[in-house]
Design an enzyme around this catalytic site. Structure first.
Site, short mmCIF file in Angstrom:
data_model
loop_
_atom_site.label_atom_id
_atom_site.label_comp_id
_atom_site.label_asym_id
_atom_site.label_seq_id
_atom_site.Cartn_x
_atom_site.Cartn_y
_atom_site.Cartn_z
N PHE A 1 1.49 -3.14 4.71
CA PHE A 1 1.91 -4.40 5.31
C PHE A 1 3.40 -4.59 5.05
O PHE A 1 3.93 -4.20 4.01
CB PHE A 1 1.13 -5.56 4.68
CG PHE A 1 -0.26 -5.74 5.21
CD1 PHE A 1 -0.69 -5.10 6.35
CD2 PHE A 1 -1.16 -6.58 4.57
CE1 PHE A 1 -1.97 -5.26 6.85
CE2 PHE A 1 -2.44 -6.76 5.05
CZ PHE A 1 -2.85 -6.11 6.19
N HIS B 1 -3.79 7.65 5.64
CA HIS B 1 -3.88 6.29 5.11
C HIS B 1 -5.28 5.76 5.39
O HIS B 1 -5.90 5.18 4.52
CB HIS B 1 -2.80 5.42 5.73
CG HIS B 1 -2.70 4.08 5.09
ND1 HIS B 1 -2.53 3.91 3.73
CD2 HIS B 1 -2.76 2.82 5.61
CE1 HIS B 1 -2.48 2.61 3.45
NE2 HIS B 1 -2.63 1.94 4.57
N LYS C 1 -10.72 6.88 1.21
CA LYS C 1 -10.95 5.47 0.86
C LYS C 1 -12.43 5.07 0.87
O LYS C 1 -12.81 4.17 0.12
CB LYS C 1 -10.15 4.55 1.79
CG LYS C 1 -8.64 4.54 1.46
CD LYS C 1 -7.87 3.55 2.32
CE LYS C 1 -6.41 3.41 1.85
NZ LYS C 1 -5.60 4.62 2.08
N GLU D 1 -2.47 5.41 13.37
CA GLU D 1 -2.16 6.61 12.59
C GLU D 1 -2.46 7.87 13.41
O GLU D 1 -1.72 8.85 13.36
CB GLU D 1 -2.96 6.62 11.28
CG GLU D 1 -2.55 7.75 10.33
CD GLU D 1 -3.13 7.59 8.93
OE1 GLU D 1 -3.98 6.71 8.72
OE2 GLU D 1 -2.72 8.38 8.05
N CYS E 1 0.80 -1.22 0.00
CA CYS E 1 0.00 0.00 0.00
C CYS E 1 0.84 1.28 0.00
O CYS E 1 0.29 2.38 -0.14
CB CYS E 1 -0.93 -0.01 1.21
SG CYS E 1 -1.85 -1.54 1.36
N HIS F 1 -9.90 0.94 -1.11
CA HIS F 1 -8.47 0.77 -0.84
C HIS F 1 -7.86 0.09 -2.06
O HIS F 1 -7.97 -1.13 -2.24
CB HIS F 1 -8.25 -0.06 0.41
CG HIS F 1 -6.82 -0.03 0.89
ND1 HIS F 1 -5.78 0.43 0.12
CD2 HIS F 1 -6.26 -0.41 2.08
CE1 HIS F 1 -4.64 0.34 0.78
NE2 HIS F 1 -4.92 -0.16 1.99
#
Length: 405
Positions: free
Chosen positions: A392, A296, A328, A307, A164, A333
């Site tokens: 990730f 994010h 998003k 976050e 991502c 996403h």
């Protein structure tokens, strides 16, 4: 060191097939999330039954028909976005500029539709015959290669894959090459086409997909919703843009990268904060100069509070004066392309003084205690902004942008 500016922007996602449509959808607070149509719903479990799919897309309206057999959807989306960005910039790639321009594209999972089609033939149908162009459609470097071939760009061309965070890493690599004098311009962004049965089932098995919708930073949020698409940008030096009389959309002020060196999936506020601090330092900006963060903001329980803690660490008291939103819930996403789509929202905030909202917000989570611009777009002056991407693998990449000089 040359200042780097953005003079072209193109995009395609569930909100539309052009940046104008995407930006309109963002400011109107329109969601592209809905029931999945591309995959047989009988093969999906409840948590994998919604996504932000691109609809009514006819590739022949955008791409030379003779090129289409070579293109998985991920390359189609990348080309559509790059063509729009290059067209807006007015940049041409004749003579030396061809070799002094880079193409860097961030992706997460490459040509999955083609790959799953081949596997279906191999394992499901026991076929011994496969499409002869399967490899060139699947390979992870196909999107930047197709852009370079379509526009005659002969400079450094490659893919960056960091899940991502791919787009922001790609932007960082392009900026570093420009600062080093290796190239004078770059086509950069991210692309993803990940709405396939195999990937949906794999994500569903991780127990991070939301069954209802995406609700970043909200109480009762239940997870992320996948999306797809691409966004591309033209980077060039400020001197080049001014000499051409090009319209400057924004300045790429700084980039920041870090690795958590911890868990493969669990996010870290330390790593996220390190990337934001690095972007600010690279841009030569103080935290109080930032007005907006495109977060994010995945809508997962772990990401959003992590976050939020990271933003508190970096911005201190100024954190409560920031406008923070996640787009998003509108475009989904899109994994490797998510940072690219979110940069459209961030540049729009700088240019038009409108911050896209965080949709589907039900109320505050005690662990998410900042201003997330819920429900409706907000008119406000945005002098500078950050766009966060955390992946990730504990990989973090942040870009800092400010108003055009």
């Amino acid at each position: 060191m040359h200042r780097i500016v953005i003079t072209g922007m193109g995009g395609i996602c569930a909100l539309g097939h052009h940046v104008a449509d995407i930006w309109r959808g963002m400011t109107e607070g329109r969601s592209g999330i809905g029931p999945i149509r591309r995959v047989d719903a009988n093969l999906l479990r409840n948590n994998a039954s919604i996504a932000a799919e691109i609809s009514d897309f006819e590739p022949r309206a955008f791409i030379d028909e003779t090129r289409l057999p070579l293109l998985d959807p991920i390359s189609q989306y990348a080309l559509v976005a790059a063509n729009e960005a290059i067209r807006q910039s007015g940049l041409s790639f004749r003579n030396e500029r061809a070799s002094r321009t880079a193409v860097v594209v961030g992706i997460g999972v490459a040509g999955e539709e083609t790959r799953e089609g081949l596997y279906k033939k191999l394992y499901g149908e026991k076929s011994d015959r496969f499409h002869p162009l399967g490899i060139v459609r699947i390979m992870s470097n196909a999107p930047p290669s197709q852009i370079s071939m379509a526009h005659g760009i002969t400079g450094p061309t490659f893919t960056v894959a960091s899940a991502c965070a791919s787009t922001n890493h790609a932007i960082s690599q392009a900026a570093l090459m420009m600062r080093a004098g290796l190239v004078d311009a770059a086509i950069v962004g991210g692309a993803e086409a990940c709405i396939t049965l195999g990937l949906l089932r794999a994500w569903e098995a991780m127990r991070v997909l939301a069954p209802d919708t995406c609700r970043p930073f909200s109480i009762h949020r239940r997870g992320l919703v996948l999306g797809e698409g691409a966004a591309m940008f033209v980077l060039e030096t400020l001197e080049s843009a001014q000499a051409r009389g090009a319209t400057i959309l924004a300045e790429l002020a700084g980039v920041g990268m870090s690795a958590d060196a911890g868990d493969i999936a669990a996010p870290s506020d330390v790593g996220a904060a390190a990337a934001m601090n690095a972007a600010l330092q690279d841009a030569g900006m103080q935290s109080h100069e930032i007005d907006y963060i495109n977060a994010h903001g995945t809508g997962t329980a772990a990401n959003d509070c992590t976050e939020t803690r990271a933003i508190h660490k970096v911005f201190g008291d100024h954190a409560r004066r920031l406008a923070i939103s996640s787009t998003k819930p509108m475009h989904g996403h899109a994994l490797g392309a998510s940072g690219a789509l979110e940069l459209i929202a961030t540049i729009g905030a700088l240019r038009y003084g409108i911050v896209a909202p965080t949709l589907n917000y039900l109320g505050p989570d005690p662990a998410c205690d900042l201003d997330y611009v819920p429900h409706e777009a907000r008119a406000m002056t945005v002098r500078a902004a950050l766009s966060n991407s955390f992946a990730f693998g504990g990989l973090n990449a942040v870009v800092a942008v400010r108003q055009a000089p």
